[in-house]
Motif scaffolding. Structure first.
Motif, PDB file in Angstrom:
ATOM      1  N   UNK A  37       8.527  21.868   6.241  1.00 58.22           N
ATOM      2  CA  UNK A  37       7.010  21.067   6.105  1.00 58.22           C
ATOM      3  C   UNK A  37       7.790  19.612   6.037  1.00 58.22           C
ATOM      4  N   UNK A  38       6.799  18.694   6.952  1.00 59.51           N
ATOM      5  CA  UNK A  38       6.530  17.348   6.754  1.00 59.51           C
ATOM      6  C   UNK A  38       5.643  17.209   5.967  1.00 59.51           C
ATOM      7  N   UNK A  39       5.771  16.375   4.456  1.00 59.31           N
ATOM      8  CA  UNK A  39       4.668  15.476   3.722  1.00 59.31           C
ATOM      9  C   UNK A  39       5.545  14.923   3.277  1.00 59.31           C
ATOM     10  N   UNK A  40       3.818  13.374   3.024  1.00 59.60           N
ATOM     11  CA  UNK A  40       4.300  12.455   3.117  1.00 59.60           C
ATOM     12  C   UNK A  40       5.414  12.608   1.080  1.00 59.60           C
ATOM     13  N   UNK A  41       5.234  13.396   0.933  1.00 58.32           N
ATOM     14  CA  UNK A  41       6.118  13.905  -0.422  1.00 58.32           C
ATOM     15  C   UNK A  41       7.475  14.000  -0.138  1.00 58.32           C
ATOM     16  N   UNK A  42       7.683  14.975   1.208  1.00 58.67           N
ATOM     17  CA  UNK A  42       9.049  15.032   1.924  1.00 58.67           C
ATOM     18  C   UNK A  42       9.428  14.255   2.587  1.00 58.67           C
ATOM     19  N   UNK A  43       9.033  13.369   3.097  1.00 61.05           N
ATOM     20  CA  UNK A  43       9.526  12.324   3.796  1.00 61.05           C
ATOM     21  C   UNK A  43      10.117  11.090   3.486  1.00 61.05           C
ATOM     22  N   UNK A  44       9.096  10.785   1.671  1.00 59.00           N
ATOM     23  CA  UNK A  44      10.087  10.057   1.208  1.00 59.00           C
ATOM     24  C   UNK A  44      10.463   9.767   0.358  1.00 59.00           C
ATOM     25  N   UNK A  45       9.712  10.568  -0.169  1.00 61.43           N
ATOM     26  CA  UNK A  45      11.053  11.239  -1.435  1.00 61.43           C
ATOM     27  C   UNK A  45      10.181  11.632  -2.868  1.00 61.43           C
ATOM     28  N   UNK A  46      10.832  12.427  -3.361  1.00 56.02           N
ATOM     29  CA  UNK A  46      10.036  12.860  -4.878  1.00 56.02           C
ATOM     30  C   UNK A  46       9.303  11.191  -6.342  1.00 56.02           C
ATOM     31  N   UNK A  47      10.787  10.286  -6.128  1.00 55.55           N
ATOM     32  CA  UNK A  47      10.530   9.745  -7.350  1.00 55.55           C
ATOM     33  C   UNK A  47       9.219   8.320  -6.250  1.00 55.55           C
ATOM     34  N   UNK A  48       8.970   7.768  -5.251  1.00 53.88           N
ATOM     35  CA  UNK A  48       8.584   6.844  -4.368  1.00 53.88           C
ATOM     36  C   UNK A  48       7.145   8.387  -4.432  1.00 53.88           C
ATOM     37  N   UNK A  49       6.742   8.801  -4.032  1.00 54.64           N
ATOM     38  CA  UNK A  49       6.073   9.559  -4.152  1.00 54.64           C
ATOM     39  C   UNK A  49       5.012   9.450  -5.122  1.00 54.64           C
ATOM     40  N   UNK A  50       5.796  10.293  -6.874  1.00 55.39           N
ATOM     41  CA  UNK A  50       5.748   9.705  -8.081  1.00 55.39           C
ATOM     42  C   UNK A  50       4.854   7.900  -8.473  1.00 55.39           C
ATOM     43  N   UNK A  51       5.371   7.077  -7.269  1.00 55.40           N
ATOM     44  CA  UNK A  51       5.041   5.649  -7.620  1.00 55.40           C
ATOM     45  C   UNK A  51       3.783   5.615  -7.297  1.00 55.40           C
ATOM     46  N   UNK A  52       3.589   6.392  -6.499  1.00 51.54           N
ATOM     47  CA  UNK A  52       1.602   6.527  -5.996  1.00 51.54           C
ATOM     48  C   UNK A  52       0.785   6.906  -6.053  1.00 51.54           C
ATOM     49  N   UNK A  53       1.431   7.841  -7.404  1.00 51.19           N
ATOM     50  CA  UNK A  53       0.013   8.016  -8.560  1.00 51.19           C
ATOM     51  C   UNK A  53      -0.632   7.137  -9.033  1.00 51.19           C
ATOM     52  N   UNK A  54       0.257   6.438  -9.284  1.00 54.22           N
ATOM     53  CA  UNK A  54      -0.481   5.284 -10.606  1.00 54.22           C
ATOM     54  C   UNK A  54      -0.619   4.230  -9.873  1.00 54.22           C
ATOM     55  N   UNK A  55      -0.706   4.305  -9.059  1.00 49.32           N
ATOM     56  CA  UNK A  55      -1.009   2.836  -8.056  1.00 49.32           C
ATOM     57  C   UNK A  55      -2.555   3.211  -7.669  1.00 49.32           C
ATOM     58  N   UNK A  56      -2.820   4.625  -7.358  1.00 47.98           N
ATOM     59  CA  UNK A  56      -4.419   5.401  -6.914  1.00 47.98           C
ATOM     60  C   UNK A  56      -5.098   5.390  -8.630  1.00 47.98           C
ATOM     61  N   UNK A  57      -4.533   5.913  -9.351  1.00 46.17           N
ATOM     62  CA  UNK A  57      -5.342   5.817 -10.627  1.00 46.17           C
ATOM     63  C   UNK A  57      -5.546   4.698 -11.164  1.00 46.17           C
ATOM     64  N   UNK A  58      -4.940   3.480 -10.673  1.00 48.11           N
ATOM     65  CA  UNK A  58      -5.064   2.536 -11.485  1.00 48.11           C
ATOM     66  C   UNK A  58      -6.107   1.167 -10.649  1.00 48.11           C
ATOM     67  N   UNK A  59      -6.262   2.039  -9.388  1.00 45.37           N
ATOM     68  CA  UNK A  59      -7.566   1.066  -8.436  1.00 45.37           C
ATOM     69  C   UNK A  59      -8.728   2.013  -8.457  1.00 45.37           C
ATOM     70  N   UNK A  60      -8.567   3.189  -9.331  1.00 43.49           N
ATOM     71  CA  UNK A  60      -9.875   3.787  -9.437  1.00 43.49           C
ATOM     72  C   UNK A  60     -10.286   3.088 -11.640  1.00 43.49           C
ATOM     73  N   UNK A  61      -9.536   1.923 -11.441  1.00 44.48           N
ATOM     74  CA  UNK A  61     -10.392   1.745 -12.672  1.00 44.48           C
ATOM     75  C   UNK A  61     -11.082   0.890 -12.362  1.00 44.48           C
ATOM     76  N   UNK A  62     -10.917  -0.301 -11.098  1.00 44.38           N
ATOM     77  CA  UNK A  62     -11.226  -1.219 -11.195  1.00 44.38           C
ATOM     78  C   UNK A  62     -11.965  -1.769 -10.430  1.00 44.38           C
TER      79      UNK A  62
END
Length: 88
Positions: free
Chosen positions: A63-88
């Motif tokens: 199955x192709x998902x964002x996590x399988x396409x870009x990888x586990x570590x880059x996907x995990x780096x997306x998470x703090x960006x979404x969380x930080x942008x919610x604080x602004x």
């Protein structure tokens, strides 16, 4: 929209349309735009988080998902960006 990575993450904010439709149908005042922004970012964050948790089964089945396409570590780096942008 499976298999259309990374657009599968970008579709998630469409869930905010339920609030818009509900307000229109019930003639209720509209929520502030900040509510929709928070909801959109929360939906995108939750989607990527779920993909990271399911990365092994998705890879095994091909199955192709964002996590399988870009990888586990880059996907995990997306998470703090979404969380930080919610604080602004």
């Amino acid at each position: 929209m499976e298999g259309q990575t990374p657009f599968d993450v970008l579709i998630q904010p469409a869930t905010c349309s339920y609030s818009l439709l509900s307000s229109w149908l019930n003639h209720a005042p509209q929520l502030p735009w900040q509510t929709f922004l928070f909801g959109a970012l929360f939906a995108m964050h939750s989607h990527v988080f779920g993909e990271v948790m399911d990365i092994e089964p998705d890879q095994l089945t091909g199955r192709r998902t964002t996590a399988t396409t870009v990888g586990r570590v880059p996907s995990k780096f997306l998470l703090p960006h979404f969380l930080a942008s919610k604080l602004l």
